[in-house]
Design a protein around this motif. Structure first.
Motif, PDB file in Angstrom:
ATOM      1  N   TRP A  67      29.052  -7.219   2.058  1.00  0.00           N
ATOM      2  CA  TRP A  67      30.189  -6.645   1.316  1.00  0.00           C
ATOM      3  C   TRP A  67      31.558  -6.957   1.916  1.00  0.00           C
ATOM      4  CZ3 TRP A  67      28.236  -5.550  -3.089  1.00  0.00           C
ATOM      5  CH2 TRP A  67      27.033  -4.859  -3.232  1.00  0.00           C
ATOM      6  N   ASP A 100      30.632  -2.851  -5.407  1.00  0.00           N
ATOM      7  CA  ASP A 100      30.422  -2.426  -6.799  1.00  0.00           C
ATOM      8  C   ASP A 100      31.025  -1.036  -7.008  1.00  0.00           C
ATOM      9  OD1 ASP A 100      28.939  -4.626  -7.891  1.00  0.00           O
ATOM     10  OD2 ASP A 100      27.321  -4.064  -6.542  1.00  0.00           O
ATOM     11  N   ARG A 157      30.473   2.227  -5.515  1.00  0.00           N
ATOM     12  CA  ARG A 157      29.192   2.227  -4.809  1.00  0.00           C
ATOM     13  C   ARG A 157      29.407   1.567  -3.454  1.00  0.00           C
ATOM     14  NH1 ARG A 157      24.114  -0.686  -4.155  1.00  0.00           N
ATOM     15  NH2 ARG A 157      24.949  -2.516  -5.184  1.00  0.00           N
ATOM     16  N   HIS A 193      21.204  -5.413  -1.589  1.00  0.00           N
ATOM     17  CA  HIS A 193      21.613  -5.881  -2.896  1.00  0.00           C
ATOM     18  C   HIS A 193      21.785  -4.790  -3.932  1.00  0.00           C
ATOM     19  CE1 HIS A 193      22.766  -9.259  -5.091  1.00  0.00           C
ATOM     20  NE2 HIS A 193      21.940  -8.993  -6.075  1.00  0.00           N
ATOM     21  N   LEU A 226      34.143  -4.301  -7.755  1.00  0.00           N
ATOM     22  CA  LEU A 226      33.536  -5.401  -8.519  1.00  0.00           C
ATOM     23  C   LEU A 226      33.276  -5.014  -9.976  1.00  0.00           C
ATOM     24  CD1 LEU A 226      31.091  -6.626  -5.722  1.00  0.00           C
ATOM     25  CD2 LEU A 226      33.370  -7.492  -6.276  1.00  0.00           C
ATOM     26  N   ARG A 261      21.447  -5.811 -19.456  1.00  0.00           N
ATOM     27  CA  ARG A 261      22.630  -5.260 -18.817  1.00  0.00           C
ATOM     28  C   ARG A 261      23.701  -4.868 -19.832  1.00  0.00           C
ATOM     29  NH1 ARG A 261      24.910  -8.238 -13.356  1.00  0.00           N
ATOM     30  NH2 ARG A 261      25.824  -6.351 -12.496  1.00  0.00           N
ATOM     31  N   HIS A 275      30.979 -11.379 -15.742  1.00  0.00           N
ATOM     32  CA  HIS A 275      30.527 -12.500 -14.938  1.00  0.00           C
ATOM     33  C   HIS A 275      30.884 -13.740 -15.715  1.00  0.00           C
ATOM     34  CE1 HIS A 275      27.916  -8.956 -14.332  1.00  0.00           C
ATOM     35  NE2 HIS A 275      28.010  -9.274 -13.044  1.00  0.00           N
ATOM     36  N   ARG A 311      18.420 -15.314 -14.953  1.00  0.00           N
ATOM     37  CA  ARG A 311      19.879 -15.434 -14.990  1.00  0.00           C
ATOM     38  C   ARG A 311      20.429 -16.299 -13.856  1.00  0.00           C
ATOM     39  NH1 ARG A 311      22.372  -9.913 -12.252  1.00  0.00           N
ATOM     40  NH2 ARG A 311      20.618  -9.520 -10.872  1.00  0.00           N
ATOM     41  N   MET A 358      34.769 -13.081 -10.972  1.00  0.00           N
ATOM     42  CA  MET A 358      33.450 -13.394 -10.403  1.00  0.00           C
ATOM     43  C   MET A 358      32.727 -14.376 -11.320  1.00  0.00           C
ATOM     44  SD  MET A 358      30.252 -10.815  -9.692  1.00  0.00           S
ATOM     45  CE  MET A 358      31.126  -9.674  -8.646  1.00  0.00           C
ATOM     46  N   TYR A 406      25.921 -16.412 -12.404  1.00  0.00           N
ATOM     47  CA  TYR A 406      24.829 -17.140 -11.751  1.00  0.00           C
ATOM     48  C   TYR A 406      24.448 -18.410 -12.510  1.00  0.00           C
ATOM     49  CZ  TYR A 406      23.512 -13.001  -8.931  1.00  0.00           C
ATOM     50  OH  TYR A 406      23.470 -11.965  -8.038  1.00  0.00           O
ATOM     51  N   ASP A 441      29.252 -14.734  -7.956  1.00  0.00           N
ATOM     52  CA  ASP A 441      28.380 -13.565  -8.002  1.00  0.00           C
ATOM     53  C   ASP A 441      27.481 -13.667  -6.761  1.00  0.00           C
ATOM     54  OD1 ASP A 441      26.948 -11.308  -8.572  1.00  0.00           O
ATOM     55  OD2 ASP A 441      26.416 -11.880 -10.620  1.00  0.00           O
ATOM     56  N   TRP A 442      26.860 -12.571  -6.395  1.00  0.00           N
ATOM     57  CA  TRP A 442      26.140 -12.515  -5.119  1.00  0.00           C
ATOM     58  C   TRP A 442      24.934 -13.468  -5.132  1.00  0.00           C
ATOM     59  CZ3 TRP A 442      30.434 -10.497  -5.041  1.00  0.00           C
ATOM     60  CH2 TRP A 442      30.913  -9.712  -4.014  1.00  0.00           C
ATOM     61  N   SER A 448      22.786  -2.874  -9.765  1.00  0.00           N
ATOM     62  CA  SER A 448      23.851  -2.902  -8.760  1.00  0.00           C
ATOM     63  C   SER A 448      24.995  -1.938  -9.073  1.00  0.00           C
ATOM     64  CB  SER A 448      24.407  -4.316  -8.629  1.00  0.00           C
ATOM     65  OG  SER A 448      25.022  -4.713  -9.829  1.00  0.00           O
ATOM     66  N   GLU A 466      19.643  -3.747 -15.137  1.00  0.00           N
ATOM     67  CA  GLU A 466      20.034  -5.069 -14.660  1.00  0.00           C
ATOM     68  C   GLU A 466      18.761  -5.770 -14.190  1.00  0.00           C
ATOM     69  OE1 GLU A 466      22.938  -5.040 -11.494  1.00  0.00           O
ATOM     70  OE2 GLU A 466      22.455  -7.082 -10.904  1.00  0.00           O
TER      71      GLU A 466
HETATM   72  C1  BGC Z   1      25.506  -8.575  -9.839  1.00  0.00           C
HETATM   73  C2  BGC Z   1      26.996  -8.283  -9.750  1.00  0.00           C
HETATM   74  C3  BGC Z   1      27.258  -7.388  -8.561  1.00  0.00           C
HETATM   75  C4  BGC Z   1      26.739  -8.079  -7.313  1.00  0.00           C
HETATM   76  C5  BGC Z   1      26.924  -7.263  -6.049  1.00  0.00           C
HETATM   77  C6  BGC Z   1      24.980  -9.131  -8.539  1.00  0.00           C
HETATM   78  O1  BGC Z   1      23.597  -9.269  -8.588  1.00  0.00           O
HETATM   79  O2  BGC Z   1      25.271  -9.497 -10.873  1.00  0.00           O
HETATM   80  O3  BGC Z   1      27.438  -7.677 -10.918  1.00  0.00           O
HETATM   81  O4  BGC Z   1      28.621  -7.109  -8.472  1.00  0.00           O
HETATM   82  O5  BGC Z   1      25.352  -8.331  -7.446  1.00  0.00           O
HETATM   83  O6  BGC Z   1      26.061  -6.175  -6.069  1.00  0.00           O
END
Ligand code: BGC
Length: 801
Positions: A28, A45, A51, A59, A106, A120, A154, A164, A197, A200, A232-233, A352, A419
């Motif tokens: 983070w 997030d 969060r 994750h 995020l 989602r 995204h 995805r 962001m 993927y 994105d992560w 997330s 998600e």
């Molecule tokens: C999600 C993002 C989220 C990121 C961090 C990804 O898997 O698609 O929306 O901000 O993880 O948790």
């Protein structure tokens, strides 16, 4: 930020430091550089609450996330159509971030809801780009007013969950411009989010994280985006290609793996230092902006005030879908509350975005407060884990018989909507449907209250007295529902998405979600109401629909610019209409303005939302609403000219209370100087969407090239997924190992359905994970070298066979 300061810093940074700054420090946080007084900043997030994981980041786990306010999720927020309220929510979110030293939140989730099965969808605003864009704009304005950054996500064409991380979204340029990009465009050009962001997936063959057209040509050059493009992560594919094509920051940390690649690429001339500096300069700017907030006076977040704000937002997110007059129910009546969700509310989505709310209301408690505990009785009626139970049903029927009115809580539990994976169908859980069917005659005094993040089918629609869509209302959603039921609050939400009558009616359905490697957007611009309205396909509830306890009358639509107009790109059309509250309660109406071209030379929707306004009116009160429509409101994207074109000719401007409830229409002849083109016969089938014949030839004509062949499963590459290799003797142990890691990460939860959703999400995240991400998400166990070796072995075995 001063250019001089950035230049100074660039001059002082070593190549190693520069490379490092463009990759996260951990899950983070970004890297800081102590000797230059650059702090490590936190991004987290989002989007309907903060969060922040206090301990080690992971994750999706909820573990140790700080307590925060959980607001309604995006589907509900969009149903409020109230940008002012969303901005206020943004302010509150910004304050909670400031109080927790978080620099970037995020969100918002801006993708278009292409199909109601998208897992989602609860986290996204709408099927309409204008509405999604305005909601995103409001959210960003609010958060950033607190000197906290946002991450518009995204980007782009991420409209489902299945595979995805690697799927290739094949979409034509016109559809991209008219459906999938404009919400991002509105938000970027109106607010300058601190970050965007990238998604993927691939778009037309190239990963979004290294997509020159999307990142550099469109986002930066055309729209003038000045902030950071963050992956994105785990969305980074080839780090050097990413930097070259406009990606500025990779998240989360990939350790030294990618930093080293950047250094080597600069050293051997594959990447210029100027290209790297461009990214570094933007990252520095973000850090300096964040530093200013971190060093300013600490902001206190008044959580109780935010709870109240969450409640007032939730009041506007409720959509009254149907009411034969039972609602509002006067206090004093005997109420039977039925449904386990009334006492174990579903108030947010899984994945997330899962917030750890500092308090949580339950509908049953709030209904008791509203109607008097003595007047309210309760029974569960069904189990949240879907276990069948005829005794529960029998008890519920008995309770209903004795009541004046029944409030039946139904909805989707987390395993149906999350998600990471898409929905399989649009049905409510069977145990709930069984209960509703068993209620038989009692349904005529029943209000069904829905808690779900996306459309469901309602086979009982004609039998129940009323249906209230409460969406995922956040921690204070329950009191909002109770007040709507009693009439303390007059509902004013309107659907920001169509509720289809059947899944088969959804034009993208035959191509959704595609295969593991490719998804074809064959239906093109025929998304949501654009299709249903143009083809007169009956829906369960149309886009923009929502009832009130009062009535609104629309009078005197007037075009202020006359009815025939010279019209250039810098011109606009103004119109006004008067709305009167003709009922006996105060209430709010969402006045919607749609535009359609009368005889277009191209396939065009009969109506497209081009403006809206939500107004509040006392009984008997009237207000004038003014709309201003610019050139874009009449234009379509011309692929060959790569420009927005409004042909000369007649246009209709419709003002209505939903896309199906148009109250007045004005026709205007626009003299734009652009003569209609000859229709392209290769696209004939797109002129007649009702036929749903989006065949190969037509789709390929739309694309302008042959439909690409999906990437084959073998030979395996770094972008093969764990799912691809799961059946290989060498692949299975990796799959199992990562599944174990992810399952641990998800942590437990309070009820069975949530635990099952976590399991399903862990499974799909692991199955969809490309091999290149193993060293990113589990660096202790896997190195890039090992993965490359494994791929070679897998392929050798293939060849040997
Ligand atoms: C999600 C993002 C989220 C990121 C961090 C990804 O898997 O698609 O929306 O901000 O993880 O948790």
């Amino acid at each position: 930020m001063s250019d001089t300061k950035i230049k100074q810093l660039l001059a002082e940074l070593t190549l190693e430091e520069k490379a490092m700054l463009c990759t996260g420090k951990d899950f983070w946080n970004l890297h800081g550089i102590e000797r230059l007084n650059l702090p490590s900043i936190m991004v987290t997030d989002g989007p309907h609450g903060l969060r922040k994981q206090a301990g080690e980041g992971d994750h999706v786990g909820l573990n140790a996330a700080v307590k925060a306010t959980c607001f309604p999720t995006a589907s509900g927020l969009a149903a409020s159509w109230n940008t002012k309220l969303i901005e206020e929510m943004g302010v509150a979110l910004g304050k909670e971030c400031r109080a927790e030293d978080v620099s970037v939140l995020l969100g918002p989730g801006t993708n278009i809801k292409r199909n109601p099965l998208g897992g989602r969808n609860f986290e996204y605003f709408s099927e309409d780009p204008l509405l999604a864009g305005d909601m995103s704009t409001a959210w960003i304005k609010g958060v950033q007013s607190q000197s906290v950054g946002t991450s518009l996500k995204h980007f782009a064409v991420n409209n489902h969950e299945h595979c995805r991380m690697t799927v290739d979204a094949v979409v034509d340029q016109r559809t991209l411009r008219e459906i999938y990009l404009p919400a991002f465009e509105r938000a970027v050009t109106q607010t300058q989010p601190w970050t965007v962001m990238c998604s993927y997936n691939k778009v037309n063959g190239t990963y979004a994280a290294e997509h020159k057209q999307l990142l550099d040509d469109i986002l930066v050059k055309e729209w003038g985006f000045e902030g950071i493009i963050v992956t994105d992560w785990g969305a980074n594919n080839d780090r050097v290609e990413g930097v070259k094509n406009g990606q500025h920051l990779e998240m989360p940390s990939s350790g030294e793996m990618n930093t080293k690649k950047i250094i080597t690429a600069v050293e051997n001339g594959q990447l210029t230092i100027e290209a790297l500096d461009k990214s570094v300069a933007r990252v520095l700017e973000l850090i300096l902006k964040s530093q200013a907030s971190l060093e300013a006076n600490t902001v206190q977040a008044d959580l109780q005030a935010h709870h109240e704000l969450a409640a007032s937002i939730a009041e506007e997110t409720c959509v009254l879908l149907k009411n034969d007059g039972l609602l509002p129910v006067p206090v004093g009546k005997k109420i039977a509350v039925i449904g386990a969700l009334a006492n174990n509310t579903r108030y947010q989505g899984a994945g997330s975005s899962k917030i750890n709310p500092f308090k949580l209301e339950q509908p049953l408690d709030e209904i008791k407060k509203q109607f008097g505990a003595d007047n309210v009785s309760y029974t569960a009626g069904y189990h949240l884990n879907d276990a069948e139970d005829s005794t529960e049903i029998a008890n519920a029927v008995e309770l209903a018989k004795q009541a004046d009115a029944v409030f039946l809580f139904a909805g989707l539990t987390p395993k149906y909507e999350s998600e990471g994976f898409d929905r399989q169908h649009l049905n409510l859980p069977q145990v709930q449907l069984d209960l509703i069917a068993a209620l038989g005659e009692q349904l005529s005094k029943t209000v069904v209250v829905l808690q779900n993040g996306a459309p469901v089918l309602l086979p009982f629609v004609d039998k129940t007295a009323a249906i209230l869509e409460a969406y995922l209302g956040g921690q204070a959603g329950a009191s909002a529902v109770a007040k709507v039921l009693s009439g303390d609050v007059n509902p004013s939400g309107k659907l920001a998405e169509t509720f289809p009558a059947s899944l088969d009616d959804v034009p993208s359905q035959p191509y959704f979600p595609g295969t593991t490697k490719q998804v074809q957007y064959r239906e093109a611009i025929w998304v949501g109401y654009r299709y249903f309205d143009t083809t007169n396909t009956e829906t369960l509830f149309p886009f923009g629909h929502g009832l009130s306890y009062t009535n609104f009358t629309y009078y005197h639509l007037k075009l202020l610019s006359g009815d025939k107009t010279q019209f250039n790109e810098s011109d606009s059309i103004k119109l006004k209409i008067t709305i009167t509250n003709t009922g006996d309660r105060a209430g709010a109406e969402v006045v919607q303005c749609y535009v359609g071209q009368k005889s277009p030379s191209q396939p065009r929707p009969a109506k497209e939302l081009k403006a809206f306004e939500k107004i509040f009116l006392e009984p008997g009160e009237s207000k004038e609403v003014m709309f201003k429509l610019d050139y874009r409101a009449f234009a379509y994207w011309h692929k060959e000219k790569a420009a927005w074109i409004a042909e000369r000719g007649d246009y209709q401007i419709h003002i209505g209370s939903s896309v199906n409830d148009i109250r007045d229409t004005a026709t205007i002849a626009l003299e734009t100087g652009i003569v209609a083109e000859q229709p392209n016969f290769a696209l004939a089938t797109y002129f007649d969407p009702a036929k749903r014949d989006f065949n190969d030839a037509a789709f390929s004509a739309l694309l302008g090239y042959d439909i690409p062949t999906p990437t084959p499963i073998t030979p395996y590459t770094v972008n093969s997924t764990l799912g691809d290799i799961a059946n290989e003797p060498l692949g299975k142990p990796l799959f199992d190992d990562m599944l174990f890691v992810f399952t641990q990460m998800m942590g437990g939860d309070q009820n069975d359905s949530a635990a099952e959703a976590d399991r399903l999400m862990a499974e799909s995240m692991v199955a969809d994970m490309p091999l290149r991400n193993l060293p990113v998400f589990n660096s202790q166990q896997y190195s890039e070298g090992q993965i490359l070796q494994l791929i070679a072995s897998l392929n050798n075995k293939e060849t040997a066979n």
